[in-house]
Design a protein around this motif. Structure first.
Motif, PDB file in Angstrom:
ATOM      1  N   GLU A 231       0.850  -1.187   0.000  1.00  0.00           N
ATOM      2  CA  GLU A 231       0.000   0.000   0.000  1.00  0.00           C
ATOM      3  C   GLU A 231       0.887   1.240   0.000  1.00  0.00           C
ATOM      4  O   GLU A 231       2.011   1.229   0.517  1.00  0.00           O
ATOM      5  CB  GLU A 231      -0.939  -0.003   1.202  1.00  0.00           C
ATOM      6  N   CYS A 232       0.402   2.302  -0.594  1.00  0.00           N
ATOM      7  CA  CYS A 232       1.191   3.528  -0.720  1.00  0.00           C
ATOM      8  C   CYS A 232       1.341   4.196   0.647  1.00  0.00           C
ATOM      9  O   CYS A 232       0.346   4.611   1.254  1.00  0.00           O
ATOM     10  CB  CYS A 232       0.536   4.492  -1.702  1.00  0.00           C
ATOM     11  N   ALA A 233       2.577   4.315   1.107  1.00  0.00           N
ATOM     12  CA  ALA A 233       2.866   4.938   2.393  1.00  0.00           C
ATOM     13  C   ALA A 233       3.246   6.407   2.237  1.00  0.00           C
ATOM     14  O   ALA A 233       3.121   7.184   3.176  1.00  0.00           O
ATOM     15  CB  ALA A 233       3.988   4.185   3.111  1.00  0.00           C
ATOM     16  N   ARG A 234       3.747   6.784   1.040  1.00  0.00           N
ATOM     17  CA  ARG A 234       4.152   8.168   0.776  1.00  0.00           C
ATOM     18  C   ARG A 234       3.406   8.697  -0.440  1.00  0.00           C
ATOM     19  O   ARG A 234       3.051   7.937  -1.353  1.00  0.00           O
ATOM     20  CB  ARG A 234       5.651   8.275   0.512  1.00  0.00           C
ATOM     21  N   ALA A 235       3.214   9.997  -0.493  1.00  0.00           N
ATOM     22  CA  ALA A 235       2.486  10.610  -1.598  1.00  0.00           C
ATOM     23  C   ALA A 235       3.273  10.569  -2.897  1.00  0.00           C
ATOM     24  O   ALA A 235       2.684  10.698  -3.976  1.00  0.00           O
ATOM     25  CB  ALA A 235       2.129  12.052  -1.250  1.00  0.00           C
ATOM     26  N   ASP A 236       4.600  10.408  -2.821  1.00  0.00           N
ATOM     27  CA  ASP A 236       5.427  10.375  -4.027  1.00  0.00           C
ATOM     28  C   ASP A 236       5.995   8.980  -4.290  1.00  0.00           C
ATOM     29  O   ASP A 236       6.952   8.822  -5.040  1.00  0.00           O
ATOM     30  CB  ASP A 236       6.574  11.386  -3.916  1.00  0.00           C
ATOM     31  N   GLN A 237       5.398   7.970  -3.711  1.00  0.00           N
ATOM     32  CA  GLN A 237       5.884   6.587  -3.851  1.00  0.00           C
ATOM     33  C   GLN A 237       5.411   5.980  -5.169  1.00  0.00           C
ATOM     34  O   GLN A 237       4.256   6.142  -5.561  1.00  0.00           O
ATOM     35  CB  GLN A 237       5.380   5.755  -2.676  1.00  0.00           C
ATOM     36  N   ARG A 238       6.288   5.273  -5.846  1.00  0.00           N
ATOM     37  CA  ARG A 238       5.925   4.518  -7.053  1.00  0.00           C
ATOM     38  C   ARG A 238       5.846   3.039  -6.722  1.00  0.00           C
ATOM     39  O   ARG A 238       6.371   2.578  -5.718  1.00  0.00           O
ATOM     40  CB  ARG A 238       6.972   4.741  -8.159  1.00  0.00           C
ATOM     41  N   GLY A 239       5.190   2.305  -7.622  1.00  0.00           N
ATOM     42  CA  GLY A 239       5.113   0.862  -7.444  1.00  0.00           C
ATOM     43  C   GLY A 239       4.331   0.450  -6.216  1.00  0.00           C
ATOM     44  O   GLY A 239       4.718  -0.474  -5.498  1.00  0.00           O
ATOM     45  N   CYS A 240       3.204   1.124  -5.984  1.00  0.00           N
ATOM     46  CA  CYS A 240       2.396   0.818  -4.802  1.00  0.00           C
ATOM     47  C   CYS A 240       0.915   0.848  -5.172  1.00  0.00           C
ATOM     48  O   CYS A 240       0.539   1.184  -6.287  1.00  0.00           O
ATOM     49  CB  CYS A 240       2.705   1.792  -3.667  1.00  0.00           C
ATOM     50  N   LEU A 241       0.084   0.498  -4.195  1.00  0.00           N
ATOM     51  CA  LEU A 241      -1.350   0.316  -4.433  1.00  0.00           C
ATOM     52  C   LEU A 241      -2.161   1.269  -3.570  1.00  0.00           C
ATOM     53  O   LEU A 241      -1.860   1.471  -2.395  1.00  0.00           O
ATOM     54  CB  LEU A 241      -1.719  -1.138  -4.129  1.00  0.00           C
ATOM     55  N   LEU A 242      -3.198   1.853  -4.181  1.00  0.00           N
ATOM     56  CA  LEU A 242      -4.136   2.729  -3.473  1.00  0.00           C
ATOM     57  C   LEU A 242      -5.533   2.117  -3.528  1.00  0.00           C
ATOM     58  O   LEU A 242      -5.937   1.569  -4.566  1.00  0.00           O
ATOM     59  CB  LEU A 242      -4.187   4.125  -4.099  1.00  0.00           C
ATOM     60  N   SER A 243      -6.261   2.226  -2.414  1.00  0.00           N
ATOM     61  CA  SER A 243      -7.621   1.687  -2.385  1.00  0.00           C
ATOM     62  C   SER A 243      -8.436   2.406  -1.320  1.00  0.00           C
ATOM     63  O   SER A 243      -7.907   2.745  -0.257  1.00  0.00           O
ATOM     64  CB  SER A 243      -7.591   0.180  -2.088  1.00  0.00           C
ATOM     65  N   TRP A 244      -9.710   2.678  -1.611  1.00  0.00           N
ATOM     66  CA  TRP A 244     -10.612   3.248  -0.613  1.00  0.00           C
ATOM     67  C   TRP A 244     -12.054   2.977  -0.994  1.00  0.00           C
ATOM     68  O   TRP A 244     -12.389   2.766  -2.157  1.00  0.00           O
ATOM     69  CB  TRP A 244     -10.371   4.753  -0.439  1.00  0.00           C
ATOM     70  N   GLU A 245     -12.921   2.940   0.029  1.00  0.00           N
ATOM     71  CA  GLU A 245     -14.363   2.796  -0.115  1.00  0.00           C
ATOM     72  C   GLU A 245     -15.006   3.893   0.718  1.00  0.00           C
ATOM     73  O   GLU A 245     -14.810   3.932   1.926  1.00  0.00           O
ATOM     74  CB  GLU A 245     -14.853   1.423   0.371  1.00  0.00           C
ATOM     75  N   THR A 246     -15.801   4.753   0.103  1.00  0.00           N
ATOM     76  CA  THR A 246     -16.243   5.999   0.719  1.00  0.00           C
ATOM     77  C   THR A 246     -17.643   5.893   1.327  1.00  0.00           C
ATOM     78  O   THR A 246     -18.585   5.463   0.653  1.00  0.00           O
ATOM     79  CB  THR A 246     -16.242   7.127  -0.329  1.00  0.00           C
ATOM     80  N   PHE A 247     -17.760   6.339   2.581  1.00  0.00           N
ATOM     81  CA  PHE A 247     -19.047   6.377   3.282  1.00  0.00           C
ATOM     82  C   PHE A 247     -19.196   7.699   4.008  1.00  0.00           C
ATOM     83  O   PHE A 247     -18.255   8.204   4.612  1.00  0.00           O
ATOM     84  CB  PHE A 247     -19.131   5.254   4.326  1.00  0.00           C
ATOM     85  N   ALA A 248     -20.415   8.262   3.952  1.00  0.00           N
ATOM     86  CA  ALA A 248     -20.759   9.351   4.855  1.00  0.00           C
ATOM     87  C   ALA A 248     -21.130   8.742   6.204  1.00  0.00           C
ATOM     88  O   ALA A 248     -21.259   7.523   6.344  1.00  0.00           O
ATOM     89  CB  ALA A 248     -21.906  10.177   4.288  1.00  0.00           C
TER      90      ALA A 248
END
Length: 366
Positions: A231-248
Motif C-alpha cells: 500500500e502507498c505509504a508516501r504521496a510520491d511513492q511509485r510501485g504501490c497500491l491505493l484503495s478506498w471505499e467511501t461512506f458518509a
C-alpha cells in the motif's frame, strides 16, 4: 381545488416518508430482490485472443473519436501530446438488468452508462497519459448481492475478457511505457486478480507506476502480498497500491462487508474482520485524516449529468479502524448514494482534483 392539491401533496410526502422507512429497514433485501437474476447463468465461449486489437472493442483508447475519458471540467485540460503513461482502466458495473448474468457487449444502456463513468472517473488520469478502457461482458449488478455459484460464473466470464484485453493493451503500447493500472468497483475487483495473476513477480511489475484499486475492499493481511504491491505509504511513492471505499456518517457498510467477510483471501484464509487497505485520496497516504481544506476539487454534476462543476474545500476524509474512508455528513452530489450512506458511485469524483495530482506526482517520482 386548493384543498385537494394540499391533500395530494400530503399524501406524496407520507408516501416518500413511508418509502424511506421501508428502504432503511429492508433496503439491502429490496436491492437483492430487484437486481439478482432469477434465471440460470448462460455459458458463453471465450473471446478470441485478437479481438481487442479492434478499436471498437474499447470505450476509450488514444485513436478513437469522442473518447469519454478525455472529458475535463472547466479549468482543466487533458494531455495534448503523445506519450506519458499508458493507463489501463477497468470501468465499474454499468449493467443493472436482471435479464442476464452478463452484459451483452452491444447493450446500449450499459455502454452509455459506462461512458458516463469514464467521464467522472477515468478522466482523472487524462493529464498523465493515454487511457485504454475495454468493453467487456461485465457481470450484472446483482452478482455482487449474492454468493450464489452463478454470480461467480458471471464474474469469471467477465474477468476472462479483461485478461484478453490486457494482453492486447500490452502488445499495442510497446515495451518501455510506464503503466498505470486503475479500476472501480467491479473493475477494481478484476484488477485485483489481474495484479495477482499477470503482474506480480513479473518484469512488467517494474513498469507499474501505481495501481488504483478503488471501490473494492482489499485485505491488508490476506490480499496485498499476492498482488505484489505494498500500500502507498508516501504521496510520491511509485510501485504501490491505493484503495478506498467511501461512506458518509453514520456509515452502514453491511451491503459491502457481509459478503466480503464470508469470502476467502488470496492467501487461502478467511477475510473476516481483516483490516482493509485505506488510502486517503486527499493525502495519498495510508490510514490518514485530512480536513476539507485539503480537498482540491470535488465534481458536482449537473442534474442531467451532461456536465459537472468542480469545487474545492467541500469534502474531508479519514480512514476508520476497519479501513473505510469516512467523509462526515456527505455532500449533495446526486441521487445515487447507496443504502448505509455508501458514496460508492462517487469514490473518484469526490476527490477528483487530488487523484489527478496524485497520479501525476507518482509518475514524476524517481
Amino acid at each position: 381545488m386548493a384543498r385537494k392539491f394540499l391533500y395530494v401533496i400530503a399524501f406524496l410526502i407520507a408516501l416518500v416518508i413511508a418509502g424511506a422507512v421501508v428502504y432503511r429497514i429492508w433496503g439491502n433485501d429490496l436491492i437483492r430482490w430487484r437486481f439478482v437474476p432469477a434465471r440460470a447463468f448462460e455459458p458463453q465461449s471465450n473471446v478470441r485472443e485478437d479481438v481487442y486489437d479492434r478499436p471498437d472493442m474499447w470505450l476509450a483508447r488514444p485513436d478513437i473519436q469522442r473518447n469519454p475519458a478525455l472529458w475535463t471540467p472547466a479549468g482543466y485540460q487533458p494531455r495534448n501530446a503523445a506519450g506519458g503513461a499508458a493507463i489501463f482502466f477497468i470501468h465499474p458495473t454499468s449493467y443493472l438488468s436482471d435479464d442476464h448474468w452478463n452484459a451483452p457487449l452491444d447493450n446500449k444502456e450499459a455502454n452509455d452508462r459506462a461512458a458516463l463513468f469514464l467521464r467522472g472517473q477515468a478522466s482523472v488520469f487524462n493529464e498523465a497519459g493515454e487511457i485504454w478502457a475495454p468493453r467487456y461482458r461485465q457481470a450484472t449488478f446483482g452478482s455482487f448481492l449474492t454468493d450464489a455459484a452463478d454470480a461467480t460464473r458471471a464474474l469469471n466470464l467477465a474477468y476472462g475478457d479483461i485478461q484478453v484485453a490486457f494482453a492486447s493493451f500490452l502488445r499495442q503500447i510497446g515495451n518501455d511505457r510506464p503503466i498505470v493500472l486503475a479500476g472501480h468497483s467491479q473493475g477494481a475487483l478484476h484488477l485485483t486478480h489481474l495484479l495477482k495473476d499477470k503482474v506480480a513477480g513479473t518484469p512488467l511489475a517494474r513498469r507499474v507506476v501505481a495501481a488504483y484499486v478503488v471501490g473494492w475492499p482489499v485485505s491488508r493481511d490476506n490480499d496485498l502480498k499476492a498482488m505484489g504491491f505494498p500500500e502507498c505509504a508516501r504521496a510520491d511513492q511509485r510501485g504501490c497500491l491505493l484503495s478506498w471505499e467511501t461512506f458518509a456518517e453514520p456509515a452502514d457498510p453491511s451491503l459491502v462487508l457481509d459478503i466480503y467477510d464470508r469470502s476467502t483471501g488470496f492467501d487461502g484464509k478467511p477475510r473476516r474482520g481483516s483490516r482493509l487497505v485505506c488510502t486517503n485520496p486527499l493525502t495519498g497516504t495510508a490510514n490518514a485524516a485530512a480536513l476539507a481544506s485539503a480537498n482540491k476539487g470535488t465534481l458536482f454534476p449537473a442534474a442531467d449529468l451532461g456536465s459537472a462543476e468542480i469545487k474545492a474545500g467541500r469534502v474531508p476524509a479519514r480512514c476508520d479502524e476497519r479501513g473505510l474512508l469516512l467523509i462526515g455528513e456527505g455532500p449533495d452530489v446526486g441521487p445515487y448514494v447507496l443504502p448505509g450512506n455508501n458514496y460508492h458511485v462517487y469514490d473518484y469524483s469526490l476527490f477528483w482534483a487530488n487523484v489527478r495530482d496524485d497520479v501525476t506526482r507518482r509518475l514524476g517520482a524517481r
